[in-house]
Motif scaffolding. Structure first.
Motif, PDB file in Angstrom:
ATOM      1  N   TYR A 175       0.860  -1.177   0.000  1.00  0.00           N
ATOM      2  CA  TYR A 175       0.000   0.000   0.000  1.00  0.00           C
ATOM      3  C   TYR A 175       0.898   1.228   0.000  1.00  0.00           C
ATOM      4  O   TYR A 175       1.765   1.364   0.857  1.00  0.00           O
ATOM      5  CB  TYR A 175      -0.890   0.021   1.247  1.00  0.00           C
ATOM      6  N   ALA A 176       0.675   2.123  -0.954  1.00  0.00           N
ATOM      7  CA  ALA A 176       1.505   3.326  -1.042  1.00  0.00           C
ATOM      8  C   ALA A 176       0.688   4.480  -1.601  1.00  0.00           C
ATOM      9  O   ALA A 176      -0.232   4.277  -2.391  1.00  0.00           O
ATOM     10  CB  ALA A 176       2.722   3.060  -1.927  1.00  0.00           C
ATOM     11  N   ASP A 177       1.061   5.689  -1.201  1.00  0.00           N
ATOM     12  CA  ASP A 177       0.349   6.853  -1.711  1.00  0.00           C
ATOM     13  C   ASP A 177       0.807   7.198  -3.123  1.00  0.00           C
ATOM     14  O   ASP A 177       1.711   6.566  -3.672  1.00  0.00           O
ATOM     15  CB  ASP A 177       0.466   8.039  -0.756  1.00  0.00           C
ATOM     16  N   ALA A 178       0.185   8.200  -3.702  1.00  0.00           N
ATOM     17  CA  ALA A 178       0.433   8.552  -5.108  1.00  0.00           C
ATOM     18  C   ALA A 178       1.870   8.988  -5.363  1.00  0.00           C
ATOM     19  O   ALA A 178       2.327   8.971  -6.512  1.00  0.00           O
ATOM     20  CB  ALA A 178      -0.537   9.652  -5.548  1.00  0.00           C
ATOM     21  N   GLY A 179       2.610   9.343  -4.336  1.00  0.00           N
ATOM     22  CA  GLY A 179       4.012   9.695  -4.507  1.00  0.00           C
ATOM     23  C   GLY A 179       4.854   8.543  -5.027  1.00  0.00           C
ATOM     24  O   GLY A 179       5.932   8.752  -5.568  1.00  0.00           O
ATOM     25  N   TYR A 180       4.366   7.336  -4.866  1.00  0.00           N
ATOM     26  CA  TYR A 180       5.083   6.140  -5.317  1.00  0.00           C
ATOM     27  C   TYR A 180       4.546   5.597  -6.640  1.00  0.00           C
ATOM     28  O   TYR A 180       5.005   4.573  -7.127  1.00  0.00           O
ATOM     29  CB  TYR A 180       4.992   5.044  -4.254  1.00  0.00           C
ATOM     30  N   LEU A 181       3.569   6.269  -7.215  1.00  0.00           N
ATOM     31  CA  LEU A 181       2.907   5.760  -8.415  1.00  0.00           C
ATOM     32  C   LEU A 181       3.819   5.810  -9.641  1.00  0.00           C
ATOM     33  O   LEU A 181       4.269   6.866 -10.044  1.00  0.00           O
ATOM     34  CB  LEU A 181       1.637   6.562  -8.708  1.00  0.00           C
ATOM     35  N   SER A 182       4.087   4.639 -10.199  1.00  0.00           N
ATOM     36  CA  SER A 182       4.790   4.519 -11.474  1.00  0.00           C
ATOM     37  C   SER A 182       4.663   3.085 -11.953  1.00  0.00           C
ATOM     38  O   SER A 182       4.463   2.162 -11.144  1.00  0.00           O
ATOM     39  CB  SER A 182       6.272   4.902 -11.354  1.00  0.00           C
ATOM     40  N   ALA A 183       4.767   2.903 -13.249  1.00  0.00           N
ATOM     41  CA  ALA A 183       4.723   1.543 -13.811  1.00  0.00           C
ATOM     42  C   ALA A 183       5.893   0.725 -13.271  1.00  0.00           C
ATOM     43  O   ALA A 183       5.743  -0.463 -12.957  1.00  0.00           O
ATOM     44  CB  ALA A 183       4.747   1.605 -15.333  1.00  0.00           C
ATOM     45  N   LYS A 184       7.053   1.356 -13.139  1.00  0.00           N
ATOM     46  CA  LYS A 184       8.242   0.663 -12.635  1.00  0.00           C
ATOM     47  C   LYS A 184       7.996   0.119 -11.229  1.00  0.00           C
ATOM     48  O   LYS A 184       8.387  -1.004 -10.911  1.00  0.00           O
ATOM     49  CB  LYS A 184       9.430   1.621 -12.640  1.00  0.00           C
TER      50      LYS A 184
END
Length: 149
Positions: free
Chosen positions: A45-54
């Motif tokens: 579970y992570a917030d949008a700051g961690y959002l990436s395909a990688k």
């Protein structure tokens, strides 16, 4: 100094962490954290700051389902072929269920608040090496409070 940590949701213990300069983005540290865990991870579970395909690939590579908050600008993929697209499709298909899982992240956020409350929200050391040592000792002390006999 900025702390990036992967926290186990149930016990609230810090499984792995990295210390960086304050300007280092969260998303860059995510793979290092995920690959640094020695136990099996089922969900992340992570917030949008961690959002990436990688980062979705990193989660999938260790067998975990990513729950990384999508942005409002994310659109439904034509065919969900990769972990990022699958996560996004799951969110768009059933946002209520997806968000119920995602909100388990609040326990992780409360861990950071508890660490600051118990051990202080600042470090006293003056050199980079001593800051790293002091931060590591804080996290070790925190994890010792999580041990249950």
């Amino acid at each position: 100094m900025k702390l990036h940590a992967l926290v186990e949701a149930e016990s609230k213990s810090v499984l792995t962490y990295s210390l960086t300069d304050p300007n280092v983005a969260d998303t860059v540290e995510f793979p290092k954290l995920v690959y640094g865990v020695q136990s099996r991870i089922l969900e992340i579970y992570a917030d949008a700051g961690y959002l990436s395909a990688k980062n979705c690939w990193a989660a999938a590579n260790v067998g975990a389902t990513p729950y990384i908050r999508p942005k409002r600008t994310n659109r439904r993929p034509a065919k969900p072929l990769n972990p990022f697209q699958k996560m996004l499709t799951a969110y768009l298909d059933d946002p209520k269920s997806w968000l119920a899982k995602y909100h388990l992240r609040s326990g992780v956020e409360s861990t950071f608040a508890a660490i600051k409350r118990r051990l202080g929200d600042g470090l006293a050391a003056t050199t980079r090496l001593m800051l790293r040592i002091e931060a590591t000792l804080h996290l070790l002390a925190w994890n010792l409070t999580r041990v249950r006999y």
